[in-house]
Design a protein around this motif. Structure first.
Motif, mmCIF file in Angstrom:
data_model
loop_
_atom_site.group_PDB
_atom_site.id
_atom_site.type_symbol
_atom_site.label_atom_id
_atom_site.label_comp_id
_atom_site.label_asym_id
_atom_site.label_seq_id
_atom_site.Cartn_x
_atom_site.Cartn_y
_atom_site.Cartn_z
ATOM 1 N N LEU A 153 0.875 -1.101 -0.022
ATOM 2 C CA LEU A 153 -0.077 -0.113 -0.175
ATOM 3 C C LEU A 153 0.801 1.257 0.001
ATOM 4 O O LEU A 153 1.888 1.089 0.286
ATOM 5 N N PRO A 154 0.390 2.325 -0.131
ATOM 6 C CA PRO A 154 1.154 3.774 -0.380
ATOM 7 C C PRO A 154 1.426 3.964 1.140
ATOM 8 O O PRO A 154 0.679 3.927 2.209
ATOM 9 N N SER A 155 2.669 4.710 1.217
ATOM 10 C CA SER A 155 3.317 5.211 2.410
ATOM 11 C C SER A 155 2.964 6.541 2.357
ATOM 12 O O SER A 155 3.177 7.328 1.412
ATOM 13 N N VAL A 156 2.581 7.170 3.632
ATOM 14 C CA VAL A 156 2.487 8.701 3.634
ATOM 15 C C VAL A 156 3.685 9.352 3.643
ATOM 16 O O VAL A 156 3.365 10.544 3.510
ATOM 17 N N ALA A 157 4.717 8.706 4.121
ATOM 18 C CA ALA A 157 6.085 9.756 4.155
ATOM 19 C C ALA A 157 7.144 8.564 4.040
ATOM 20 O O ALA A 157 6.906 7.431 4.431
ATOM 21 N N PRO A 158 8.551 9.174 3.535
ATOM 22 C CA PRO A 158 9.568 8.317 3.533
ATOM 23 C C PRO A 158 10.165 8.112 4.817
ATOM 24 O O PRO A 158 9.940 8.915 5.671
ATOM 25 N N GLN A 159 10.894 7.053 5.177
ATOM 26 C CA GLN A 159 11.718 6.860 6.336
ATOM 27 C C GLN A 159 12.839 7.767 6.296
ATOM 28 O O GLN A 159 13.843 7.632 5.317
ATOM 29 N N ARG A 160 13.199 8.292 7.341
ATOM 30 C CA ARG A 160 14.539 8.879 7.339
ATOM 31 C C ARG A 160 15.033 8.722 9.042
ATOM 32 O O ARG A 160 14.455 9.110 9.871
ATOM 33 N N ASP A 161 16.519 8.238 9.136
ATOM 34 C CA ASP A 161 17.105 8.133 10.057
ATOM 35 C C ASP A 161 16.141 7.214 11.187
ATOM 36 O O ASP A 161 16.240 7.388 12.217
ATOM 37 N N GLY A 162 15.580 6.301 10.628
ATOM 38 C CA GLY A 162 14.749 5.238 11.429
ATOM 39 C C GLY A 162 13.564 5.862 11.745
ATOM 40 O O GLY A 162 12.767 5.091 12.666
ATOM 41 N N TRP A 163 13.041 6.941 11.309
ATOM 42 C CA TRP A 163 11.590 7.556 11.782
ATOM 43 C C TRP A 163 10.864 7.808 10.508
ATOM 44 O O TRP A 163 11.352 8.211 9.503
ATOM 45 N N MET A 164 9.429 7.923 10.800
ATOM 46 C CA MET A 164 8.600 8.332 9.728
ATOM 47 C C MET A 164 8.090 9.688 10.463
ATOM 48 O O MET A 164 7.221 9.650 11.134
#
Length: 236
Positions: A153-164
């Motif tokens: 499914l689509p993700s609402v945001a990319p992951q950065r430094d282990g966090w969304m």
């Protein structure tokens, strides 16, 4: 006279209500002349348009009231109880999500013997479908517990430094009853439609819907559900 006044007040309240609703009146079929009778009124909403969740897992921290910001823990949620639904339901979340990818906040429906007074990790005899904000489809059964399905499914945001850490987004899930089971028909993220058409093994008998918080900080600017019926006041 009191009865007429009460009816007038209820009618005026229903006219002022910004959502589709109907009034249910309950009274005895028979009564002895001169005796007192009990008449009760309930307001049935035919949609959800509110962030005033009547069931929020005990221990969830309310960071802010308007907009509603909730800080949860594993298995925590904020849900409405529904009394019935049509064969297709649209559930929309508007807000923000701050979480680690290993956790699973998202739009959720619960059924079976779900208990809204404890976290969903503190019970097992229930069914659920969870559409997470990071692009996964989870289900829960009494025999297997939580497990993911092979359905990206689509993700609402990319992951950065282990966090969304998302900006404000609008996410709608369309659920449809197909052969007695819950089918995720499609989802809409910020106006973009994604075809899913995945039939889950979960029966179309869910009685609660809302947001699974998990160990996340969720900002809920709006929450909507169509083609459902809930009664006011809410009953557990």
């Amino acid at each position: 006279m009191l009865l007429l006044f009460t009816l007038a007040v209820v009618v005026l309240l229903s006219l002022a209500t910004p959502f589709t609703a109907s009034i249910s009146v309950q009274y005895p079929e028979e009564a002895i002349l001169g005796s007192k009778i009990s008449i009760t009124f309930s307001l049935a909403q035919h949609e959800v348009n509110s962030t005033a969740f009547p069931f929020i897992t005990s221990g969830v921290r309310e960071v802010n009231e308007e907009p509603l910001i909730l800080e949860g823990f594993a298995g925590s949620f904020a849900v409405f109880k529904i009394n019935n639904s049509s064969r297709e339901v649209a559930i929309t979340f508007e807000g923000k999500n701050y979480t680690r990818p290993c956790w699973s906040p998202g739009i959720v429906v619960y059924g079976g013997n779900f208990n809204p007074h404890v976290s969903d990790l503190s019970q097992g005899d229930f069914t659920a479908v969870l559409i997470t904000f990071d692009g996964r489809l989870w289900v829960h059964t009494p025999s297997k517990g939580w497990f993911t399905l092979s359905c990206p499914l689509p993700s609402v945001a990319p992951q950065r430094d282990g966090w969304m850490n998302s900006t404000e987004f609008n996410y709608t899930a369309i659920l449809q009853e197909v052969n007695g089971s819950i089918c995720v028909k499609y989802v809409i993220l910020n106006g973009e439609k994604y075809i899913v058409k995945y039939q889950t093994p979960i029966h179309w008998n869910f009685t609660y819907l809302g947001v699974r918080i998990d160990p996340s900080t969720i900002t809920i600017c709006g929450f909507y559900a169509s083609n459902v019926t809930i009664l006011s006041p809410h009953q557990p």
